[in-house]
Scaffold this active site. Structure first.
Site, PDB file in Angstrom:
ATOM      1  CG  ASP A 110      -2.016  -1.018   1.129  1.00  0.00           C
ATOM      2  OD1 ASP A 110      -2.028  -1.748   0.106  1.00  0.00           O
ATOM      3  OD2 ASP A 110      -2.849  -1.098   2.050  1.00  0.00           O
ATOM      4  CD  GLU A 158       6.702   1.636  -4.455  1.00  0.00           C
ATOM      5  OE1 GLU A 158       7.229   1.762  -3.342  1.00  0.00           O
ATOM      6  OE2 GLU A 158       7.211   2.066  -5.508  1.00  0.00           O
ATOM      7  CE1 TYR A 159      -3.113   2.932  -6.445  1.00  0.00           C
ATOM      8  CE2 TYR A 159      -3.541   4.383  -4.561  1.00  0.00           C
ATOM      9  CZ  TYR A 159      -3.877   3.924  -5.824  1.00  0.00           C
ATOM     10  OH  TYR A 159      -4.954   4.453  -6.481  1.00  0.00           O
ATOM     11  CG  LEU A 171     -33.492 -10.651 -15.596  1.00  0.00           C
ATOM     12  CD1 LEU A 171     -32.456 -11.618 -15.068  1.00  0.00           C
ATOM     13  CD2 LEU A 171     -33.570 -10.716 -17.113  1.00  0.00           C
ATOM     14  CD  GLU A 215     -23.878 -14.200 -15.982  1.00  0.00           C
ATOM     15  OE1 GLU A 215     -23.480 -13.138 -15.485  1.00  0.00           O
ATOM     16  OE2 GLU A 215     -24.412 -14.282 -17.102  1.00  0.00           O
ATOM     17  CE  LYS A 236     -32.666 -11.428  -9.607  1.00  0.00           C
ATOM     18  NZ  LYS A 236     -32.640 -10.548  -8.441  1.00  0.00           N
ATOM     19  CG  ASP A 274     -30.821  -9.022  -2.798  1.00  0.00           C
ATOM     20  OD1 ASP A 274     -31.344  -8.175  -3.540  1.00  0.00           O
ATOM     21  OD2 ASP A 274     -31.384  -9.510  -1.799  1.00  0.00           O
ATOM     22  CD  GLU A 287     -27.652  -5.818  -8.327  1.00  0.00           C
ATOM     23  OE1 GLU A 287     -27.781  -5.536  -9.543  1.00  0.00           O
ATOM     24  OE2 GLU A 287     -28.601  -5.876  -7.523  1.00  0.00           O
ATOM     25  CE1 TYR A 313     -25.601  -7.032 -12.777  1.00  0.00           C
ATOM     26  CE2 TYR A 313     -26.775  -7.677 -14.748  1.00  0.00           C
ATOM     27  CZ  TYR A 313     -26.703  -6.951 -13.576  1.00  0.00           C
ATOM     28  OH  TYR A 313     -27.747  -6.139 -13.231  1.00  0.00           O
ATOM     29  CE  LYS A 363     -36.492 -12.639  -6.692  1.00  0.00           C
ATOM     30  NZ  LYS A 363     -35.735 -11.507  -6.182  1.00  0.00           N
ATOM     31  CB  CYS A 404     -43.357 -51.129  -8.888  1.00  0.00           C
ATOM     32  SG  CYS A 404     -44.522 -50.023  -8.065  1.00  0.00           S
ATOM     33  CB  CYS A 419     -47.889 -52.999  -8.048  1.00  0.00           C
ATOM     34  SG  CYS A 419     -46.902 -52.544  -9.487  1.00  0.00           S
ATOM     35  CB  CYS A 461     -44.476 -48.565 -11.586  1.00  0.00           C
ATOM     36  SG  CYS A 461     -45.638 -49.952 -11.580  1.00  0.00           S
ATOM     37  CB  CYS A 477     -49.079 -49.274 -10.343  1.00  0.00           C
ATOM     38  SG  CYS A 477     -48.123 -49.085  -8.839  1.00  0.00           S
TER      39      CYS A 477
HETATM   40 ZN    ZN Z   1     -46.334 -50.265  -9.411  1.00  0.00          ZN
END
Ligand code: ZN
Length: 645
Positions: free
Chosen positions: A28, A30-31, A77, A104, A106, A108, A161, A210, A298, A390, A393, A406, A411
């Site tokens: 830092d 140096e910056y 969207l 991607e 989403k 918030d 965002e 994005y 969502k 199954c 049955c 099945c 059934c």
């Molecule tokens: Zn069945």
């Protein structure tokens, strides 16, 4: 001057490494040393280069936000919360070829739009209502995750965002005990929409980019290219980005995000699925609110962790075996959850769910929560065996893709599930006819088919436990009432493969069961919400003799679904119309107007189509119309025929 330019270049590169790549190459101090040198030179010469990092301090508080119109509208969207809704989106997209999809996170926070002209940053705005937002340039300048100078020479609008990392929020709250910020989303919005840029800076917001929303020249041809462009130009993007070919791959990516979002430092509320290819996007266009080529999945807020104790199998109305897990009781959305489901056998292995594994469950719109996947510690878990027969049955099981079925049409649980679906609220809405009652009627009164319901009398219920006179007459009344039902509900109720409520509405436009049973494959797939698999299922359904006999029995019992009358008069009477390209009025509205004027609207061009309305930049549909010699009109003629001009 040369030294100032050089300093700007070095400092901007270091800031990029620090803020965008999270990978600083110098300490830092140096910056700070070079930053001070630059500021000193600026003071001496009285000039500040537009890309100078000293522009980032934010300046004085402002009186109010100026409104600014976006070059291209920033759409929001459409949302999906269930897999069914997402799958309906896929059906619609796949009518436009087999594109690829991007998935991607989403985030918030607060959506912001950055404008560049001639390689220079000129403005930041909020999304606002999509057309017009607030100028937040001074506030955005305090954010360091985007470049002030880029190589792209034209006019550019990019979208990102503004977020505050959860760790940054925690730090802020520790440092400001008197002014706690409750959640990261409000904190981000409050930081960017703060009149004092110095306050913005203290909250340390970042912007994750994005989307390329507008490019005056050489526009990108896909989402993938857009993201590469953003990264190349020095915008901060989130590293997770999945390119998918199939629905399954997209669902996998969504599950990955749902589990991954628990571990990341940014608040997320879903996943965004977009069609990757720009040409497909253009062809699909927009509704009056949303792009048709993207959707936000969502996540429901309610999720919990628990342990799987046992897995057994349920037989559904199609014969599909669905794994149902018994889990350690856990509180979720105000209820104690003891069972959770998975889609199919394939899900068990894919999501690493075994007896004894710790899993994340989510309560969505369905009654029984869903297992999202194992979170950790499957070493002691024992895998679930694939059932050979199954469990209900004992019939052989057929494996289709990741699903087990099945093979026995008779059934017992399968029959009861079919009846339960038929009577359900969105189908025939026979109130009081629960799965429990239907099980009883099946076992003790041999009620197997839908038509059997209509031969029930008071006598049928006599001797069944729990049925008093009042309850019986209510049930019989509800059954009788169901004879008069809208056609789309009936079509949904009889359970043709792939026909959900949306596709049922499409079909109901044809007016009667008879008319629908006569539709060809081409006619079926030209409907907006029906794909090839569903079209084949419909054809298969109506060619089956037992189904035809059952439809006849229902008709005889007095079940005659009604359709909304189709108008036979008006400027578009007898016309079968396809709309393509962009129109000045929303497509859904144009469709409605044409239908009101007696026309029928389809989504794809075939020899059945009698008229194509071509708006601006119409593509392949217009070409096809020309090839088939179908008359084409433009928007002005459409409006004229509708009497709107
Ligand atoms: Zn069945």
């Amino acid at each position: 001057m040369d030294r100032m330019q050089e300093l700007c270049e070095i400092l901007n590169r270091w800031a990029y490494e620090y803020y965008v790549l999270d990978n600083p190459s110098v300490p830092d101090r140096e910056y700070d040393r070079l930053y001070d040198e630059l500021r000193e030179l600026e003071r001496e010469t009285g000039t500040v280069l537009p890309e100078s990092p000293t522009c980032r301090v934010g300046g004085e508080p402002i009186k109010g936000f100026e409104r600014h119109t976006h070059i291209a509208r920033l759409y929001s969207l459409d949302k999906a919360v269930t897999e069914d809704e997402l799958s309906a989106f896929f059906t619609r997209v796949e009518k436009h070829g087999a594109p690829s999809y991007t998935v991607e996170y989403k985030f918030d926070g607060l959506t912001v739009c950055l404008t560049y002209e001639g390689g220079k940053f000129v403005r930041a705005t909020t999304r606002g209502n999509g057309t017009e937002g607030e100028d937040v340039t001074a506030q955005a300048l305090t954010v360091k995750s985007f470049p002030l100078k880029i190589s792209y020479p034209g006019t550019l609008e990019v979208r990102g965002e503004a977020i505050i990392r959860l760790s940054a929020l925690e730090k802020y709250n520790e440092a400001h005990p008197e002014e706690q910020l409750k959640n990261a989303r409000n904190a981000a919005a409050g930081a960017i929409r703060n009149l004092d840029p110095k306050v913005t800076a203290t909250r340390n917001p970042e912007i994750l980019f994005y989307d390329v929303n507008y490019m005056s020249e050489n526009p990108v041809s896909s989402q993938e290219e857009g993201m590469e462009f953003l990264r190349r130009e020095g915008f901060k993007t989130y590293p997770y980005f999945k390119l998918c070919k199939t629905f399954e791959e997209v669902m996998d990516a969504i599950d990955e995000i749902e589990i991954g979002r628990k571990q990341i430092d940014v608040l997320t509320d879903g996943a965004v699925v977009k069609v990757n290819e720009e040409n497909v996007r253009r062809e699909m266009g927009y509704t009056d609110k949303f792009p048709r080529w993207a959707i936000a999945f969502k996540f429901e807020a309610e999720e919990a962790e628990t342990t799987v104790r046992n897995v057994f199998w349920q037989v559904g109305r199609t014969g599909k075996l669905t794994p149902l897990a018994e889990v350690d009781p856990v509180e979720l959305a105000g209820a104690t959850v003891r069972r959770a489901t998975l889609n199919n056998f394939g899900d068990l292995t894919r999501k690493k769910v075994a007896v004894g594994s710790k899993v994340l469950i989510r309560r969505s719109n369905e009654v029984i929560p869903e297992i999202l996947g194992a979170v950790s510690g499957t070493e002691h878990a024992s895998p679930v065996e694939k059932p050979a027969v199954c469990p209900a049955c004992g019939s052989p099981v057929a494996e289709v893709g990741a699903n087990l079925f099945c093979t026995n049409e008779e059934c017992p649980p399968r029959i009861v599930q079919k009846l339960t679906h038929y009577c359900s609220k969105n189908a025939m809405d026979i109130e009081g006819m629960s799965e429990q009652t239907l099980t009883l009627l099946y076992e003790q009164r041999n009620v197997k088919r839908f038509s059997d319901l209509y031969r029930l009398t008071e006598e049928s219920f006599r001797g069944l436990e729990g049925f008093k006179e009042k309850k019986i007459s209510n049930l019989l009344g509800a059954i009788a009432k169901s004879k008069n039902i809208p056609l789309d509900r009936f079509l949904y109720a009889i359970g043709i493969g792939g026909i959900g409520r949306v596709a049922a509405r499409d079909l109901a436009a044809f007016g009667s069961v008879g008319a629908i049973s006569a539709l060809s494959f081409e006619e079926l797939i030209s409907l907006e919400n029906i794909g090839e698999i569903t079209a084949n299922a419909i054809l298969g359904y109506f060619s089956d003799e037992e189904n035809r006999a059952e439809l006849a029995r229902l008709k005889e019992a007095g079940v005659v679904p009604y359709a909304k009358e189709r108008k036979t008069e008006g400027a578009f009477a007898g016309e079968t119309v396809v709309l393509t390209g962009s129109l000045s009025l929303p497509r859904s509205q144009a469709q409605e107007l044409i239908e009101e004027a007696g026309g029928v609207c389809l989504s794809s061009v075939s020899s059945k189509v009698t008229l194509v309305v071509a708006g601006e930049s119409a593509g392949s549909k217009l070409e096809k119309a020309h090839k088939l010699g179908i008359p084409v009109i433009g928007e002005s003629e459409l409006l004229a025929r509708l009497g709107r001009k």
